[in-house]
Design a protein around this motif. Structure first.
Motif, PDB file in Angstrom:
ATOM      1  N   VAL A   1     -19.835  23.552 101.633  1.00 42.46           N
ATOM      2  CA  VAL A   1     -20.677  24.747 101.445  1.00 42.46           C
ATOM      3  C   VAL A   1     -21.945  24.385 100.676  1.00 42.46           C
ATOM      4  CG1 VAL A   1     -20.853  26.968 100.266  1.00 42.46           C
ATOM      5  CG2 VAL A   1     -18.815  26.415 101.600  1.00 42.46           C
ATOM      6  N   LEU A   2     -21.778  23.612  99.601  1.00 47.06           N
ATOM      7  CA  LEU A   2     -22.936  23.250  98.779  1.00 47.06           C
ATOM      8  C   LEU A   2     -23.930  22.400  99.575  1.00 47.06           C
ATOM      9  CD1 LEU A   2     -21.303  22.597  95.297  1.00 47.06           C
ATOM     10  CD2 LEU A   2     -22.616  24.578  96.079  1.00 47.06           C
TER      11      LEU A   2
ATOM     12  N   SER B   1     -24.254  22.331 102.822  1.00 44.88           N
ATOM     13  CA  SER B   1     -24.870  23.181 103.843  1.00 44.88           C
ATOM     14  C   SER B   1     -25.972  24.029 103.223  1.00 44.88           C
ATOM     15  CB  SER B   1     -23.832  24.109 104.470  1.00 44.88           C
ATOM     16  OG  SER B   1     -22.733  23.371 104.920  1.00 44.88           O
ATOM     17  N   SER B   2     -25.656  24.647 102.071  1.00 51.28           N
ATOM     18  CA  SER B   2     -26.630  25.530 101.430  1.00 51.28           C
ATOM     19  C   SER B   2     -27.895  24.772 101.093  1.00 51.28           C
ATOM     20  CB  SER B   2     -26.046  26.117 100.143  1.00 51.28           C
ATOM     21  OG  SER B   2     -24.782  26.670 100.421  1.00 51.28           O
TER      22      SER B   2
ATOM     23  N   LEU C   1     -29.795  24.178 104.287  1.00 49.94           N
ATOM     24  CA  LEU C   1     -30.376  25.416 104.794  1.00 49.94           C
ATOM     25  C   LEU C   1     -31.582  25.844 103.953  1.00 49.94           C
ATOM     26  CD1 LEU C   1     -27.208  27.471 105.775  1.00 49.94           C
ATOM     27  CD2 LEU C   1     -28.765  26.219 107.268  1.00 49.94           C
ATOM     28  N   ALA C   2     -31.405  25.762 102.623  1.00 53.24           N
ATOM     29  CA  ALA C   2     -32.504  26.146 101.731  1.00 53.24           C
ATOM     30  C   ALA C   2     -33.722  25.265 101.980  1.00 53.24           C
ATOM     31  CB  ALA C   2     -32.050  26.031 100.281  1.00 53.24           C
TER      32      ALA C   2
ATOM     33  N   SER D   1     -31.879  31.436 105.295  1.00 55.36           N
ATOM     34  CA  SER D   1     -31.267  32.257 104.252  1.00 55.36           C
ATOM     35  C   SER D   1     -29.882  31.730 103.869  1.00 55.36           C
ATOM     36  CB  SER D   1     -31.142  33.704 104.730  1.00 55.36           C
ATOM     37  OG  SER D   1     -30.081  34.345 104.059  1.00 55.36           O
ATOM     38  N   VAL D   2     -29.776  31.300 102.626  1.00 57.44           N
ATOM     39  CA  VAL D   2     -28.484  30.813 102.139  1.00 57.44           C
ATOM     40  C   VAL D   2     -27.530  31.978 101.933  1.00 57.44           C
ATOM     41  CG1 VAL D   2     -27.343  29.606 100.242  1.00 57.44           C
ATOM     42  CG2 VAL D   2     -29.555  28.809 101.077  1.00 57.44           C
ATOM     43  N   ALA D   3     -28.070  33.102 101.456  1.00 60.47           N
ATOM     44  CA  ALA D   3     -27.227  34.273 101.182  1.00 60.47           C
ATOM     45  C   ALA D   3     -26.556  34.766 102.460  1.00 60.47           C
ATOM     46  CB  ALA D   3     -28.066  35.383 100.568  1.00 60.47           C
TER      47      ALA D   3
ATOM     48  N   PHE E   1     -25.827  33.014 105.067  1.00 58.63           N
ATOM     49  CA  PHE E   1     -24.801  32.031 105.420  1.00 58.63           C
ATOM     50  C   PHE E   1     -23.516  32.284 104.628  1.00 58.63           C
ATOM     51  CE2 PHE E   1     -23.134  27.742 104.313  1.00 58.63           C
ATOM     52  CZ  PHE E   1     -22.650  27.379 105.558  1.00 58.63           C
ATOM     53  N   TRP E   2     -23.690  32.501 103.311  1.00 55.26           N
ATOM     54  CA  TRP E   2     -22.529  32.749 102.456  1.00 55.26           C
ATOM     55  C   TRP E   2     -21.804  34.029 102.871  1.00 55.26           C
ATOM     56  CZ3 TRP E   2     -21.104  30.703  97.289  1.00 55.26           C
ATOM     57  CH2 TRP E   2     -21.611  29.412  97.097  1.00 55.26           C
TER      58      TRP E   2
END
Lengths: 303, 290
Positions: A158-159, A161-162, A165-166, A171-173, A175-176
């Motif tokens: 997740v980290l 990927s974020s 993406l960032a 948008s990371v939010a 995705f989460w």
């Protein structure tokens, strides 16, 4: 001296010495298992490392995947994004299943083969404590380690990927929000708890029993009796009840044990699972296998 | 109080009778040598004492039934079954941790003290140690346990003579305190002769000789005969006769020493010679029975 300090501790805690010494031998018996079978944590951990390494290659195409997922319906979006997590959880689970299988078959056989059983039996630890410690490692420690490693692996994914993406301005939010980490976490725990511990308990304890009993080739002895029953039933009665039973029970045919568990929406309610008669029969067998393994451990010496 | 008490102790494996109705009583504070040929039932008898095997008959070790109370018995009993039973994967420090963790009578400082006298490293695994070092480690663990009974079954098998000597020296000097009991089964009889207080021969699952070392020295006499005294000597019913360096040697049980001095050179037989004599007669008995 050790004796006195133990006695002092015991009187201070106000617990009977017998209970305390039983807990202590249990604790050390479990530690002994973790010293001896380091694959219990090394195998799932190395699989996790390979997964993270492999995911680095996925990262390159991740922004593209996310962009094309946007075009899909919400359900498909989640499927596309959740895929690496399901693969990771599945592979780590598979690794720890293989380790459990190997551990269960070796744990009461290996100590007889290398004659170390004579050392273990020279100490004030009962056969019951020893067998229960092994069952505890098999049914609780191993799944817990597997869950922990899965969580850490997914967190890393997740980290990573974020970050990617960032960096590519997505948008990371969003995705989460799509990932619903809590929900998939609960699904994982539920799956491990029901399938790997409760539903498979008779399988694991059967392996422990064979490990305590066999003088050689425990793997063969573990598989031969069920295979013989299947063959006998086919030849003698032209039926496949036992085979069907095994397939349903351990092959994922049962609803409660099916692979769909990972999908939160198809989760069987826990209540429904708890009243499945098969669950309780299985646990009954598991208990009987453990009692038999304890008796065998007492009677068997080195081979 | 008796440390080990057996009545009609019997153990059969299929049609093979390993222990055949043994009656014995070992008092506390003794060092007993259990001696017998291979397959005589030594290990089976010791396993019964240690709760490792079920048996028929009556057996009490420190007042407990070993088969049903092994874990409690092991608080007061230690044993070294063989040189090579320490798990090969364990580290020296883990072995210390584990025994300290599960054994209420283990004195870790004492074990560390014994290990300090050796070249064993705390971080080594057992598989990295030599056979002699493994024996030293096991002995260090066992000697740091404040046990009332120590059972040793061929504890020095395969060790060189220096390690063997050291093993029994530390056992006697650092461990034995006249209140503990030690039962040791071995083939290396002469090496432990000076250590023992009692001698027990076992053959075909039965105790064929059971005496204290004092009795052994007063009861058994070996005479290297003057050639002309053979007939007179045989009349005194020796238990065994053998030839050595062209002279006849007779072994007597409970015959007046004064009487024998006239027949030749008198001495106390070695345990090995006594063993051969007793076992030889056993063989004759079996032959006669057939």
């Amino acid at each position: 001296m050790n004796t006195t300090s133990n006695a002092v501790q015991e009187s201070q805690l106000g617990i009977s010495p017998a209970v305390l010494s039983a807990t202590r031998s249990f604790y050390w018996s479990v530690r002994r298992e973790l010293w001896e079978y380091r694959s219990i944590y090394l195998a799932p951990a190395s699989i996790a490392a390979v997964i993270v390494l492999g995911f680095v290659f996925v990262l390159v195409g991740l922004p593209h995947t996310v962009r094309s997922a946007m075009a899909l319906s919400p359900n498909h979006q989640r499927d596309a994004l959740a895929q690496p997590f399901e693969v990771a959880a599945g592979l780590i689970m598979a690794a720890s299943f293989i380790v459990s299988f190997y551990y269960a078959l070796d744990s009461l056989y290996g100590e007889r083969r290398d004659r170390s059983i004579l050392f273990w039996k020279s100490l004030p630890v009962s056969d019951r404590t020893t067998v229960l410690a092994k069952a505890f490692v098999l049914l609780l420690v191993l799944p817990t380690i597997s869950v922990a490693i899965t969580v850490v692996t997914e967190a890393i994914i997740v980290l990573l990927s974020s970050a990617v993406l960032a960096a590519s301005g997505l948008s990371v939010a969003g995705f989460w929000a799509q990932l619903q980490p809590m929900q998939s976490m609960m699904a994982l725990l539920y799956h491990i708890g029901t399938v790997h511990i409760l539903w498979y308990a008779p399988l694991y304890t059967w392996l422990l029993l064979i490990s305590a009993w066999s003088k050689r080739a425990p793997l063969l002895w573990a598989l031969l009796p069920p295979f013989a029953i299947v063959v006998f039933e086919r030849v003698a009665f032209h039926t496949t009840y036992f085979q069907n039973f095994l397939q349903n029970r351990f092959g994922g045919g049962n609803d409660a044990a099916s692979g769909n568990m990972l999908d939160p929406e198809m989760r069987m309610p826990i209540f429904h699972f708890m009243i499945t008669p098969g669950l309780w029969f299985g646990l009954l067998f598991a208990a009987a296998f453990l009692v038999a393994a304890t008796r065998l451990r007492r009677a068997r010496g080195p081979i | 109080m008796a440390c080990i008490e057996a009545r009609g102790l019997r153990k059969a494996f299929g049609s093979t009778i390993a222990v055949d109705g043994v009656d014995l009583r070992i008092e506390e504070g003794r060092i007993v040598g259990l001696i017998g040929p291979n397959g005589a039932g030594k290990t089976t008898a010791l396993n019964a004492f240690l709760g490792l095997t079920p048996y028929e008959g009556e057996l009490r070790v420190l007042g407990r039934d070993p088969w049903t109370e092994r874990d409690r018995l092991m608080c007061d009993v230690s044993f070294i079954a063989d040189v090579a039973v320490l798990p090969r994967w364990i580290r020296v420090s883990q072995a210390l941790d584990y025994v300290a963790g599960v054994h209420p009578r283990f004195d870790r400082a004492k074990a560390e003290g014994f290990l300090a006298k050796t070249s064993i490293k705390r971080t080594s695994k057992v598989r990295e140690l030599s056979k002699g070092m493994v024996a030293q480690l096991h002995l260090a663990l066992v000697m740091a346990i404040d046990a009332r009974l120590l059972v040793l079954d061929e504890p020095t098998l395969g060790l060189d003579i220096l390690y063997r000597k050291q093993f029994y020296d530390s056992l006697l000097n650092d461990y034995f305190d006249r209140t503990r009991t030690i039962v040791v089964a071995t083939h290396q009889i002469e090496e432990i002769k000076d250590v023992l207080t009692d001698l027990m021969f076992i053959n075909y699952g039965r105790i064929v000789l059971n005496c204290t070392m004092d009795e052994y020295e007063s009861r058994f006499v070996e005479v290297m005969l003057h050639p002309e005294k053979i007939t007179a000597a045989r009349a005194l019913r020796p238990m065994y006769e053998r030839q050595t360096l062209g002279r006849t040697v007779l072994l007597f049980d409970s015959v007046n020493r004064q009487q024998l001095v006239a027949l030749g050179d008198v001495r106390t037989p070695s345990i090995a010679d006594l063993f051969v004599a007793v076992m030889g007669n056993q063989g004759d008995m079996k032959g006669a029975a057939k």
